[in-house]
Design an enzyme around this catalytic site. Structure first.
Site, mmCIF file in Angstrom:
data_model
loop_
_atom_site.group_PDB
_atom_site.id
_atom_site.type_symbol
_atom_site.label_atom_id
_atom_site.label_comp_id
_atom_site.label_asym_id
_atom_site.label_seq_id
_atom_site.Cartn_x
_atom_site.Cartn_y
_atom_site.Cartn_z
ATOM 1 C CB ILE A 159 7.358 25.053 -21.997
ATOM 2 C CG1 ILE A 159 8.791 25.235 -22.496
ATOM 3 C CG2 ILE A 159 6.589 26.367 -22.022
ATOM 4 C CD1 ILE A 159 8.911 25.304 -23.994
ATOM 5 C CB THR A 185 4.535 15.996 -29.802
ATOM 6 O OG1 THR A 185 5.764 16.104 -30.542
ATOM 7 C CG2 THR A 185 4.478 17.059 -28.717
ATOM 8 C CG ASP A 245 8.795 15.140 -29.747
ATOM 9 O OD1 ASP A 245 9.275 16.042 -30.461
ATOM 10 O OD2 ASP A 245 8.305 15.325 -28.614
ATOM 11 C CB CYS A 253 13.964 -26.079 -64.545
ATOM 12 S SG CYS A 253 14.514 -25.284 -63.039
ATOM 13 C CB ILE A 263 -4.025 12.634 -27.703
ATOM 14 C CG1 ILE A 263 -3.223 11.388 -27.292
ATOM 15 C CG2 ILE A 263 -5.359 12.697 -26.971
ATOM 16 C CD1 ILE A 263 -2.958 11.285 -25.801
ATOM 17 C CB SER A 264 -1.388 15.847 -31.236
ATOM 18 O OG SER A 264 -1.921 16.802 -30.342
ATOM 19 C CG ASP A 302 -7.666 22.575 -25.078
ATOM 20 O OD1 ASP A 302 -8.647 22.062 -25.654
ATOM 21 O OD2 ASP A 302 -6.774 21.935 -24.506
ATOM 22 C CG HIS A 335 0.682 19.314 -26.976
ATOM 23 N ND1 HIS A 335 1.377 19.347 -28.149
ATOM 24 C CD2 HIS A 335 -0.379 18.490 -27.170
ATOM 25 C CE1 HIS A 335 0.770 18.563 -29.023
ATOM 26 N NE2 HIS A 335 -0.304 18.048 -28.451
ATOM 27 C CB THR A 386 -7.595 17.843 -21.205
ATOM 28 O OG1 THR A 386 -8.077 18.384 -22.436
ATOM 29 C CG2 THR A 386 -8.036 16.401 -21.084
#
Lengths: 128, 516
Positions: B399, B497, B500, B131, B480-481, B439, B421, B456
Site C-alpha cells: 500500500i 514491521t 510482523d 553421595c 524504527i518500527s 508523521d 507505515h 522521511t
C-alpha cells in the site's frame, strides 16, 4: 616544551590563544584540548624565540600552566614487547629496538591514548 | 645420519651443539646444510603469541561434606564443570561473569594469577546428590593446594598465519589487534624463522610424546591441534598461511609467568600469551636445511579484515623480513606493521630451551606417533537450518502513496487499511520516502500541507533476499518500527514491521522452536 594549560570558566570565552600567536614569535601546537563553558584544559607544545615571553603572557591572562613531564607510562613488568602498539602511534613515538624491545619516546608522544587502549596486557597508561 | 639416542648421549656428556633457529639460519647460510647437519645437534625454536585455544584442567580435591560441582567460578570466571565432581576446565578466553568487568579479566588472567601463586576465589554450585549433598561452596585456594593443574591447549603454535589490514572507513578491533581505517596499519603474529612449525614444516621430528618448552616448564606435544591443516599453498617448503597446529600439555604448577600472560585484545576478549619452544633434532641435512629457513623465505599474505567473511581477500603477499622491518608497501603507500607476538620473548624461549639442553637437564624424545603431514583440511561449518528470508514472509500487496497525495488522503489510507507505515513512491513505483501515522499527526498538528515535508527521505529498507533475523536487528539498531521491502531496482514490494517479526517469533515458539 610540553605543558598543560588550565582554563578557568572566566576566561574560556576570551581569544587568549589567538592573541598569543599574533603577538609572539612562537611555534605553537595543540596536542589535546577539552574546553567547555565550565573551563577546561589543553595540552600544548610551545617553542620559538619568544616562548618564555609567551608563557608569561598566558600566565598573566590567568591561565594556569603546568609543564607536562610524562605523557605516557609503560609498565615494564607488564609489557611483553608484543609490539601491538607500534603501528598505531600517529607520531612514530613507539619503536622496536635492536633487541626487539618496545621503546616509547615520551618526547614525541602527544598522549592520544591509542597505544594505551590497544595494549593487550594494559601495560601503557596515560599520565595524569 | 644421527639418531635421537646419539644426541641424548651427547647432551648427557655435555657435548651437544645446540643453537637457536635464528642462529641456525645464519649457520646454514654460511656453511651449507650438509656441514651444518654435521656440526649442529639440536635447533631450539620459540614463539610467544596470543593463543586463544588454551586452558587447564584443575582438580580441587573433595570437601567435607562433598560436592559435585555443576557450575564453577574462579575469581568470577566460569570454568567448565561438566566433568567428575571436582574437576573443571578453565578456558583462556572465558570472560568474567560480571559484564562490568567483562573482557578485562578472563580465563587467561586467572591462569596467570594462579601461576603467580595468588589466592583465587572459588564459587561452586551443585544440585546435590545422595553421595554429594553439598549444594554450594565458597572458598579460596592457591595453585599449590590443587591436586592437579594440567594445562591442555587444543590449538597452539600455528604454522604461519595471515597478516591483517582493514580497508573500511572504521577502526576494527580483531583478534589480530586494532586495525586502523583505510589500511592505516598491518598486524601479523607469527614468529617467522623462530616459529616451531616453520622449522619442521612436514613434522618429520615431532608428534605425540615430543618433549617441549611450555610456559617456562617442560611440556609435551599431544598430537596435531584442532584445525590442523596440511593441504595448503607452500613457498620454499613452508605454508604461506595458517596450516599445521599443535595440541600441548604441561604442568601449570611448574610454569613461570614470564612465559604465560593473561591479555585482552581490546573489544575482542581475553586471550593467553603462551610461550612454546620445540627442540628439533638435526638428524640429517634435510632437517638442517629446513631449520635454516629465514624470515625472507617465509611468505605471508596480508588479508583485508574489513571483509567480515570466512575467506578474506589478500591485498599483498609479503615475507617476515619485510614485516619485521616496521613497514610494508601497499598500493604505493608505506604502512606501519605491528608484530602482535613478542619476538623478544620468542628469542628468550629459544635461548632458555637451549640452556636447558646444554645444561644436560632436558633430553629429547622421539615421537610415539608423528603429526599428520598430509590429507588434513579444515572443513567449514554449514548452516543447515535455512533462515527465513524476507520474501518468504506472507506479504500483502504494498500500500503506497505518491508525493502529490494530500495529507488527509494518506490518513484515510492508513485508517482504512489499519496500517501505520506508508511508503511514498514515484510514478514507476520506486521508493522515495516513508510516512508513518506519527508523521501524519505532526502534519495535521502543525498544518503542513505537503506530504514531502513530513516524509522521511533516507529510508532504511529490507531486501527480498535478506534473512528476517537481519531485518529484526536492523529495526532494533535504528529504533524504527518497520521497513519497506524493495527489490534490486528499488521498487517497493511490501512492508515488514516489528509486529510482523514478533508474530513470526510467536508462531515459531508455538511450534516448539524458540528462535527464528
Amino acid at each position: 616544551m610540553k605543558a598543560w594549560l588550565n582554563f578557568s570558566p572566566e576566561i574560556v570565552n576570551q581569544a587568549v590563544i589567538s592573541d598569543l600567536i599574533k603577538n609572539f614569535d612562537i611555534t605553537f601546537n595543540i596536542l589535546k584540548a577539552n574546553i567547555t563553558p565550565k573551563g577546561g584544559e589543553m595540552l600544548i607544545e610551545i617553542s620559538g624565540d619568544q616562548a618564555q615571553d609567551g608563557i608569561k603572557y598566558l600566565e598573566e591572562q590567568g591561565i594556569n600552566l603546568t609543564p607536562a613531564k610524562r605523557v605516557v607510562k609503560k609498565d615494564e613488568e607488564k609489557c611483553v614487547d608484543c609490539g601491538a602498539c607500534v603501528s598505531l602511534c600517529p607520531v612514530d613515538a613507539i619503536s622496536i629496538d635492536e633487541d626487539w624491545k618496545v621503546e616509547l619516546d615520551d618526547q614525541k608522544c602527544i598522549g592520544c591514548g591509542f597505544c594505551s587502549s590497544s595494549c593487550p596486557t594494559r601495560a601503557i597508561k596515560l599520565a595524569d | 645420519m644421527k639418531t635421537i639416542e646419539e644426541i641424548n648421549q651427547k647432551i648427557k656428556d655435555g657435548d651437544a651443539v645446540v643453537v637457536t633457529a635464528a642462529e641456525m639460519t645464519r649457520i646454514v647460510r654460511d656453511i651449507g646444510a650438509d656441514e651444518a647437519a654435521r656440526e649442529v645437534d639440536v635447533v631450539t625454536t620459540g614463539t610467544f603469541g596470543a593463543m586463544c585455544s588454551s586452558g587447564a584442567f584443575l582438580n580441587f580435591g573433595h570437601s567435607d561434606p562433598p560436592i559435585k560441582m555443576s557450575r564453577t567460578f574462579l575469581n568470577g570466571v566460569e570454568a567448565y564443570s561438566g566433568l567428575a565432581a571436582v574437576d573443571a576446565y578453565i578456558g583462556a578466553t572465558q570472560p568474567h561473569r560480571d559484564p562490568k568487568v567483562g573482557l578485562e579479566y578472563g580465563g587467561s588472567h586467572l591462569l596467570e594469577d594462579l601461576v603467580r601463586g595468588k589466592e583465587v576465589e572459588l564459587l561452586a554450585e551443585a544440585y546435590g546428590t545422595d553421595c554429594y549433598p553439598l549444594k554450594d561452596i565458597h572458598t579460596n585456594f592457591k595453585l599449590e593446594e590443587l591436586n592437579q593443574a594440567i594445562m591442555v591447549n587444543p590449538r597452539n603454535s600455528y604454522q604461519n598465519y595471515a597478516a591483517a589490514t582493514n580497508s573500511t572507513e572504521e577502526t576494527l578491533h580483531t583478534y589480530l589487534g586494532t586495525l586502523l581505517p583505510k589500511m592505516g596499519n598491518v598486524t601479523y603474529s607469527s614468529a617467522g624463522e623462530l616459529s616451531p612449525l616453520l622449522n619442521d614444516p612436514l613434522f618429520k621430528t615431532m608428534g605425540l610424546g615430543t618433549r617441549i618448552f611450555l610456559c617456562g616448564a617442560e611440556g609435551y606435544i599431544l598430537g596435531e591441534g584442532t584445525q590442523h591443516s596440511t593441504e595448503v599453498d607452500r613457498v620454499n617448503g613452508v605454508p604461506v598461511g595458517s596450516a599445521g597446529t599443535l595440541m600441548l600439555k604441561g604442568d601449570l604448577k611448574k610454569m613461570d609467568a614470564e612465559f604465560l600472560r593473561g591479555a585482552t585484545m581490546p573489544e575482542y576478549g581475553p586471550t593467553l600469551y603462551v610461550g612454546v619452544g620445540v627442540p628439533i633434532p638435526v638428524l640429517n641435512s634435510e632437517i638442517a636445511h629446513q631449520t635454516g629457513i629465514s624470515d625472507q623465505d617465509i611468505k605471508c599474505r596480508v588479508l583485508d579484515y574489513g571483509v567480515p567473511r570466512r575467506s578474506r581477500p589478500a591485498v599483498l603477499e609479503t615475507n617476515y623480513h619485510d614485516l619485521r622491518s616496521g613497514s610494508v608497501e601497499i598500493d604505493g603507500h608505506e604502512i606501519q606493521t605491528s608484530p602482535m607476538s613478542s619476538f623478544r620473548k620468542a628469542l628468550q624461549v629459544a635461548e632458555k630451551l637451549k640452556d636447558w639442553i646444554e645444561g644436560g637437564t632436558f633430553f629429547l624424545t622421539p615421537p610415539v606417533e608423528r603429526i599428520p603431514s598430509k590429507g588434513q583440511t579444515v572443513k567449514p561449518l554449514q548452516i543447515k537450518r535455512p533462515s527465513i528470508l524476507v520474501k518468504d514472509l506472507k506479504s500483502k500487496e504494498p500500500i503506497t502513496t505518491t508525493p502529490q497525495d494530500n495529507i488527509s488522503d494518506v490518513a484515510r489510507l492508513m485508517v482504512d487499511n489499519n496500517i501505520n507505515h506508508v511508503p511514498v513512491v514515484d510514478k514507476e513505483g520506486k521508493l522515495m520516502g516513508i510516512v508513518t501515522s506519527w508523521d501524519i499527526a505532526q502534519a495535521v498538528a502543525k498544518d503542513v500541507p505537503e506530504l514531502t515535508q513530513v516524509m522521511t527521505k533516507k529510508v532504511i529498507v529490507a531486501m527480498e533476499e535478506e534473512p528476517v533475523e537481519l531485518i529484526a536487528r536492523r529495526i532494533d539498531k535504528y529504533e524504527i518500527s518497520g521497513v519497506p521491502i524493495v527489490d534490486r531496482d528499488n521498487l517497493v514490494k511490501g512492508m515488514i514491521t516489528a509486529e510482523d517479526i514478533s508474530r513470526l517469533v510467536c508462531s515459531h515458539q508455538n511450534k516448539g522452536d524458540g528462535s527464528l
